[in-house]
Design an enzyme around this catalytic site. Structure first.
Site, PDB file in Angstrom:
ATOM      1  CE  LYS A 122     -27.152  48.611 -55.211  1.00  0.00           C
ATOM      2  NZ  LYS A 122     -25.747  48.077 -55.730  1.00  0.00           N
TER       3      LYS A 122
HETATM    4  C1  LIG Z   1     -30.402  47.625 -60.557  1.00  0.00           C
HETATM    5  C2  LIG Z   1     -29.824  46.586 -59.702  1.00  0.00           C
HETATM    6  N1  LIG Z   1     -30.220  45.309 -59.720  1.00  0.00           N
HETATM    7  C3  LIG Z   1     -29.812  44.451 -59.034  1.00  0.00           C
HETATM    8  C4  LIG Z   1     -28.541  44.321 -58.196  1.00  0.00           C
HETATM    9  C5  LIG Z   1     -28.047  43.154 -57.548  1.00  0.00           C
HETATM   10  O1  LIG Z   1     -27.887  43.265 -56.341  1.00  0.00           O
HETATM   11  P1  LIG Z   1     -26.856  42.705 -55.406  1.00  0.00           P
HETATM   12  O2  LIG Z   1     -25.296  42.879 -55.896  1.00  0.00           O
HETATM   13  O3  LIG Z   1     -27.152  43.009 -54.043  1.00  0.00           O
HETATM   14  O4  LIG Z   1     -27.084  41.029 -55.702  1.00  0.00           O
HETATM   15  C6  LIG Z   1     -28.194  45.798 -58.240  1.00  0.00           C
HETATM   16  C7  LIG Z   1     -26.697  46.053 -57.574  1.00  0.00           C
HETATM   17  O5  LIG Z   1     -25.801  46.301 -57.905  1.00  0.00           O
HETATM   18  C8  LIG Z   1     -28.804  46.614 -59.030  1.00  0.00           C
HETATM   19  O6  LIG Z   1     -28.024  48.016 -59.284  1.00  0.00           O
END
Ligand SMILES: Cc1ncc(COP(=O)(O)O)c(C=O)c1O
Length: 374
Positions: A186
């Site tokens: 990210k």
């Molecule tokens: C659009 C979107 N929503 C939710 C998430 C979920 O984040 P995490 O992987 O930190 O749980 C991500 C992460 O890749 C994402 O790209």
């Protein structure tokens, strides 16, 4: 060896920018002995909220955890319907299923790749209790159009740190709960982690309690007055986040520079669709560089051919409604969301990170041109 000295030979798909500032902050927490629920947590939350111009922020263990708590905070519960996009990471829909709510998908806009407001409006029923638009690949969703539907909104801003919406408002500062993610690819990373920004102190209090097993701030560990989870972010992770915040602007500028270089390296490839340019006041906070292959190419063969030439890439995103779990649980089939399905079948993410050199971008561009024979 410092964290910066990593192999320069192969081009990775993504690579975080971490250096001495991160090492010092994390070491300071290690030496302090306060590894969790210490001072780095509120410090990171306050600095993050201030950076975005949000009233409050709650740090959580992942973007998924943040989306889950944000949905609960706007009141989504058993039997509700929540409208979202099928063109996202699966977590956007999974969090609804955690609460026994039904993800109701609506098709996307072929240019921005975000949830199409007209399709979302058509999907509203008397059971709809919220909308969960996603700022896909950092391009801001059309929030003012969703607001016209008069339903609570949770913004999936997991890919949108540094984005500005069409009204000129920084994503995360509009007032709806907005959720950011800090996985290693990210714009800002804490290894794993996330943040929920909110405008209302009571919502922050609820989220802070539910991330910590339902404990209120003034309550000791012997009693908890609501159901909660362990969605805490450690002080080690918060320290990493604080160091990352200090050079966030540089990292975002690096991504913008690499995106511009890609725009040149890939220009003129017939049929190849590049990320849409910013329109009006909207600004993309660059997260990934995703292109749609020209019609008629087999995406998986292109990914394989690139890989044989040492260029990593990946299909991104596959449509959520066509994943096995969603097919089986909700009976989804091909053909329901034609724009999303077409885009998903042709999309690949190319290597993309702030310190990518122009030479690396050119190499990726040349190789893709070669593979496509254009
Ligand atoms: C659009 C979107 N929503 C939710 C998430 C979920 O984040 P995490 O992987 O930190 O749980 C991500 C992460 O890749 C994402 O790209």
């Amino acid at each position: 060896m410092t964290l910066r000295q990593v192999s320069e030979d192969a081009i990775p798909l993504a690579r975080p920018v971490v250096g001495e500032a991160e090492e010092e902050r994390v070491l300071a927490v290690l030496r302090s002995g306060r590894l969790s629920l210490g001072p780095a947590l509120p410090e990171f939350e306050r600095a993050f909220a201030a950076k975005l111009g949000a009233a409050h922020a709650s740090a959580v263990s992942s973007g998924t955890a943040g989306l889950h708590l944000a949905l609960r905070a706007v009141g989504v519960t058993d039997g509700d319907e929540v409208i979202t996009t099928p063109f996202s990471f699966v977590a956007s829909a999974n969090v609804m299923v955690y609460e026994r709510a039904r993800p109701v998908f609506a098709d996307i806009d072929p240019v921005t790749l975000n949830l199409d407001p007209g399709a979302a409006a058509a999907a509203v029923t008397e059971r709809t209790t919220a909308l969960l638009p996603v700022h896909v690949f950092g391009y801001p969703a059309d929030l003012s159009a969703f607001e016209e539907l008069g339903l609570p909104i949770v913004e999936d801003a997991c890919e949108a740190l540094g984005s500005v919406d069409a009204d000129g408002v920084t994503v995360g500062a509009r007032g709806h709960p907005a959720v950011f993610a800090f996985y290693a690819n990210k714009q800002l990373t804490t290894g794993e982690g996330g943040m929920v920004t909110v405008s209302d102190a009571a919502l922050k209090e609820r989220i802070d309690s539910e991330r910590n097993q339902g404990r209120a701030p003034n309550m000791d560990w012997l009693d908890h007055d609501r159901l909660g989870f362990n969605y805490r972010l450690s002080d080690l992770a918060c320290a990493l986040g604080l160091a990352q915040l200090e050079h966030l602007d540089d990292m975002l500028a690096g991504r913008t520079r690499v995106a511009a270089a890609y725009g040149e390296a890939l220009s003129g490839i017939e049929g190849l669709q590049l990320p849409c340019p910013d329109a009006g006041l909207a600004r993309r906070g660059w997260f990934v560089y995703v292109v749609q292959l020209p019609a008629g190419f087999d995406r998986d063969s292109v990914v394989r051919a690139l890989s044989e030439r040492a260029i990593p890439s990946k299909p991104y995103f596959p449509a959520v409604h066509l994943m096995s779990y969603y097919r089986e649980k909700f009976g989804h089939r091909e053909g329901e969301f034609p724009v999303c399905e077409d885009v998903a079948a042709r999309s690949i993410a190319l290597p993309f990170f702030p310190e990518m050199t122009e030479g690396q971008v050119e190499l990726v561009g040349r190789t893709l041109r070669d593979v496509l024979g254009r």
